[in-house]
Write an enzyme that holds these catalytic residues in place. Sequence first.
Site, short mmCIF file in Angstrom:
data_model
loop_
_atom_site.label_atom_id
_atom_site.label_comp_id
_atom_site.label_asym_id
_atom_site.label_seq_id
_atom_site.Cartn_x
_atom_site.Cartn_y
_atom_site.Cartn_z
N GLU A 1 26.51 52.29 25.83
CA GLU A 1 25.81 52.76 26.99
C GLU A 1 24.39 54.10 25.93
O GLU A 1 23.35 53.30 26.54
CB GLU A 1 25.31 53.64 28.28
CG GLU A 1 26.68 52.64 28.67
CD GLU A 1 27.69 53.05 30.33
OE1 GLU A 1 28.28 54.41 30.32
OE2 GLU A 1 27.94 52.93 31.64
N GLU B 1 35.16 49.66 30.45
CA GLU B 1 35.56 50.62 31.68
C GLU B 1 36.53 50.13 32.44
O GLU B 1 37.30 50.55 33.36
CB GLU B 1 34.61 50.60 32.42
CG GLU B 1 32.79 52.27 31.91
CD GLU B 1 32.88 51.77 30.70
OE1 GLU B 1 32.96 50.57 30.51
OE2 GLU B 1 31.92 52.13 29.90
C1 LIG Z 1 26.83 60.57 44.12
C2 LIG Z 1 28.51 60.50 42.97
C3 LIG Z 1 28.22 61.74 42.20
C4 LIG Z 1 29.11 61.20 41.27
C5 LIG Z 1 28.57 61.60 40.30
C6 LIG Z 1 29.17 59.89 38.60
C7 LIG Z 1 28.97 60.32 37.66
C8 LIG Z 1 28.98 58.83 36.44
C9 LIG Z 1 28.70 59.06 35.78
C10 LIG Z 1 29.56 58.69 34.60
C11 LIG Z 1 29.59 57.61 33.98
C12 LIG Z 1 30.58 57.54 32.91
C13 LIG Z 1 30.00 56.24 31.94
C14 LIG Z 1 30.32 55.31 31.00
O1 LIG Z 1 30.31 54.14 32.17
C15 LIG Z 1 32.19 55.47 31.36
C16 LIG Z 1 33.17 55.84 30.15
O2 LIG Z 1 32.49 55.31 29.22
S1 LIG Z 1 34.79 54.74 31.09
C17 LIG Z 1 35.29 55.22 28.88
C18 LIG Z 1 35.09 54.03 27.96
N1 LIG Z 1 35.57 53.54 26.69
C19 LIG Z 1 36.91 53.67 26.41
O3 LIG Z 1 38.33 53.61 27.62
C20 LIG Z 1 37.16 53.65 24.98
C21 LIG Z 1 39.28 53.57 25.14
N2 LIG Z 1 40.00 53.88 24.11
C22 LIG Z 1 39.90 52.91 23.40
O4 LIG Z 1 40.31 51.73 23.94
C23 LIG Z 1 41.09 53.83 22.33
O5 LIG Z 1 41.16 54.36 22.14
C24 LIG Z 1 39.98 53.17 21.31
C25 LIG Z 1 38.41 53.69 20.62
C26 LIG Z 1 39.53 51.34 20.57
C27 LIG Z 1 40.86 53.60 19.93
O6 LIG Z 1 41.82 52.72 19.31
P1 LIG Z 1 42.73 52.78 18.34
O7 LIG Z 1 41.98 53.71 17.01
O8 LIG Z 1 43.97 52.42 18.37
O9 LIG Z 1 43.60 55.04 18.53
P2 LIG Z 1 43.86 55.56 19.77
O10 LIG Z 1 43.84 54.08 21.17
O11 LIG Z 1 45.74 55.01 19.47
O12 LIG Z 1 43.30 56.54 20.20
C28 LIG Z 1 43.10 57.50 19.78
C29 LIG Z 1 43.40 58.55 20.49
O13 LIG Z 1 42.12 58.61 21.52
C30 LIG Z 1 42.45 59.47 22.08
N3 LIG Z 1 40.99 58.43 23.08
C31 LIG Z 1 40.58 57.10 22.88
N4 LIG Z 1 39.42 57.21 23.73
C32 LIG Z 1 39.49 57.73 24.28
C33 LIG Z 1 38.52 58.16 25.69
N5 LIG Z 1 37.83 58.06 26.14
N6 LIG Z 1 39.01 59.31 26.14
C34 LIG Z 1 39.64 60.40 25.19
N7 LIG Z 1 40.79 60.14 24.81
C35 LIG Z 1 40.35 59.06 24.27
C36 LIG Z 1 43.54 58.86 22.23
O14 LIG Z 1 44.37 58.42 23.60
C37 LIG Z 1 44.14 59.04 20.94
O15 LIG Z 1 44.65 59.79 21.21
P3 LIG Z 1 46.22 60.49 22.00
O16 LIG Z 1 46.16 59.87 22.98
O17 LIG Z 1 47.10 59.90 20.93
O18 LIG Z 1 46.19 62.05 21.43
#
Ligand SMILES: CCCCCCCCCCCCC[C@H](O)CC(=O)SCCNC(=O)CCNC(=O)[C@H](O)C(C)(C)COP(=O)(O)OP(=O)(O)OC[C@H]1O[C@@H](n2cnc3c(N)ncnc32)[C@H](O)[C@@H]1OP(=O)(O)O
Length: 717
Positions: free
Chosen positions: A102, A122
């Site tokens: 984004e 998401e």
């Molecule tokens: C009027 C009302 C008011 C209300 C206010 C509301 C405000 C709204 C504003 C909100 C805006 C939101 C914006 C956005 O649209 C939302 C998002 O972005 S949601 C997140 C989207 N992203 C994901 O879902 C990515 C998820 N991750 C993955 O797919 C994978 O991890 C990866 C990035 C492809 C990497 O994969 P790998 O290399 O295999 O590694 P791992 O998966 O093992 O991950 C390593 C390690 O990182 C941790 N991790 C990964 N992603 C996140 C994350 N997004 N947040 C935190 N941590 C993350 C993962 O857990 C691993 O750690 P470990 O668990 O092993 O300690």
Amino acid sequence: MVDYWRQGSVAVIAVNNPPVNALSYNVRVGLYNNLDKAANDRDVLAVVICGKGRTFPVGADIHEFGQIPKEPWITDVGRKIESLGKPVIAAIHGTGLGGGLEIALFCHYRIALPNARVGLPEVLIGLLPAGGGAQLLPRLAGIQVAMEMITTGRQLPASEAAKYNIIDKVVSGDIVKEGIEFALRVQNKPFQDKILRYRSPHGKDSLQPITEAVLRKIKMRSRGFYAPVWCVRSIANSVKLPFEEGLAQNRIMFQQMQLSGQAKALQYAFFAERSISKWKLPCGGNFATAVPRKIKTISVIGAGTMGTGITVALLSAGFPVLLVEQNKRFLMKGVQTVQSLLEGGVKRRKFTAEQAKMASSSLTTTVDLQALNSVDLVIEAVFETLSLKEDIFSKLDKICKPEAILCSNTSYLNIDKIAASTRRPDKVVGTHFFSPAHIMRLMENIYGCKTSPETVATVMDLGKRIGKVPVLVGTCPGFCANRMNRPQSEEALFLVEEGAQPEQIDQVLEDFGMPMGPFKVRDLAGGDIGWRSRKDAALHLGLTLSYDLQFFNGERYCSLADKLCELGRFGQKTGSGWYSYDKPGSKQLSIDEDVTKLIQNHRDSLGIKPRKITTQEIQERFLFSGINEGFKILEEGIAARPEDIDIIWLYGFGFPRHYGGPMFYASQIGLKRVYDRICHYHELFPYSSHWMPSKLLQKLSIQEVPIGQWAELHSKL
Ligand SMILES: CCCCCCCCCCCCC[C@H](O)CC(=O)SCCNC(=O)CCNC(=O)[C@H](O)C(C)(C)COP(=O)(O)OP(=O)(O)OC[C@H]1O[C@@H](n2cnc3c(N)ncnc32)[C@H](O)[C@@H]1OP(=O)(O)O
Ligand SMILES: NC(=O)c1ccc[n+]([C@@H]2O[C@H](COP(=O)([O-])OP(=O)(O)OC[C@H]3O[C@@H](n4cnc5c(N)ncnc54)[C@H](O)[C@@H]3O)[C@@H](O)[C@H]2O)c1
């Protein structure tokens, strides 16, 4: 958390929040302030935003969900980029996902390395892209592409993203250097037309037909999961509302979704999936200290249903396999199955014809166990008979090199007993694949009391290398998966005996979100396998299965499944089972009047007056009987954490992910209610020991602690 430096006229803003550069509060503040800094520096003519370490930001920090995020939000950072007055370039490597993409969409240009991927995942955690994605992507790539990307969460490789204009240029080499060079080229050029909010969404006149087609697809695959439908609405807002109003609407929807049980379940599942690799053994070894052995060559013994599937899983991951059968005829048949499974993989586009050919050339065969003297690891998949497995393991122990690891694909048998037939019990382990083994992702690895940490590390590592989801559990009859499934299958039969129809039960559980009801599953797996083992168990106890049997070995028993098998109705493979099929092997099923009559006669012969069975009762008796067993599994330490059990159910049985898994589902319902209902059924059905309430569940039902603390609390109880 955010680094800033200047190279000539270009300011570089690099997110530095390992491991994946999630956009935590401090990162958003860092981005916002550094953008200000670049805006105020008159010598800066262009800005590059990138990620340090392994990736561009992958999105919002999921740990921060559940409360209203502190400002600045991603959209505030976005507005700052748009109004900076200088071109901003997103330089993407690794994965640019969610809020990361984004921010890139608010930038004026996007470049990416060839192996980078971008997406808005998401939906996979029960949310919508509320940081501008649902408004910006339709304006850049069009409604059709946005609908596909946002409702599925699919990640696009850079080249495909470039086709849809999401990426302006695919570059190779050092991404920051490339970003700076790109910035130097555009720094003095006009870029106002690159601000996406001022564009109108492509394909907006086709919004209605596109939406209808997408909703039809979602209905087919969603099974009660509603985030994709909300995602569709959020994209429609890009057409129906002015930009800022669309953003505001999507924020409101995001907030509602965030508080929903489905989003909580999906986020729980996300972290649970990552926690399973952090295993530890009761004897002390764990993932951090144990080093896996290097495995180069593998042998699979038994070329039946499972052996052939396991062989294909190994071959397609690049392992050479030596396949063993008891005679040449079975071996030939097994090789043919392997070949046709590989061809099937090509048809399903799992791999190319060239890769299938390579895999096939890595297969060697033998009927002589002596040929296994140099392999690093053996996976046994012969019939489920303890004496046969013991015999094979004792032979393997003599033939295989001392460091070779010996695995069994047993579904129920005690790993310690199998290990005791060798002089290397530390190198014996269960590797329980699920059918079809070349497709199903779960690999339930089972340690015995003497299995070494090195052996566990090796099979956990092997699982990952062949694309499976390996989960570690201890040994007990049926381990975790089949042990929990058993009371559920029994309850399904009892419900029919009491008045439900098989198709009613299947429908209720499919409506709940299971991929297939229990009677369809029985027909798919083949009723004869269970029938044989029930007859064997009876023989073992000096009994015979009779058809008016209501109790067996002190437990309630339903002989309906035996009656069907007696008629040769084994399921899909014979063309009839609980349903009838077009022809043997076909999946086209219909309700069979003969089965309805057979059920009625069965009830009459036992004097059972059928009663109306509600949806609630079917759901409770199926799900809660398994959940009660799950708590016993935790109580006995067979599974170390509820997360392990839930991942087993998500990947082994297709439990709906938006419920998190059976243990998380129980936590959402409330353990007090689950416990009370289990007690209720225990009172009604005292001859089904699976309704005896778990002591751990009882204790947790009084304290109501969050699921993340169950395992810790259990160790203290
Ligand atoms: C009027 C009302 C008011 C209300 C206010 C509301 C405000 C709204 C504003 C909100 C805006 C939101 C914006 C956005 O649209 C939302 C998002 O972005 S949601 C997140 C989207 N992203 C994901 O879902 C990515 C998820 N991750 C993955 O797919 C994978 O991890 C990866 C990035 C492809 C990497 O994969 P790998 O290399 O295999 O590694 P791992 O998966 O093992 O991950 C390593 C390690 O990182 C941790 N991790 C990964 N992603 C996140 C994350 N997004 N947040 C935190 N941590 C993350 C993962 O857990 C691993 O750690 P470990 O668990 O092993 O300690
Ligand atoms: N079928 C399933 O859905 C499933 C799922 C998970 C685990 N399992 C387990 O996997 C194992 C195999 O099950 P399956 O369904 O593939 O059985 P299967 O009957 O399809 O195949 C077993 C194969 O082992 C071969 N075999 C028997 N003795 C042998 C010997 N001494 N040497 C070499 N080969 C020998 C047989 O000829 C046969 O081809 C069992 O332990 C079973 O419990 C089965």
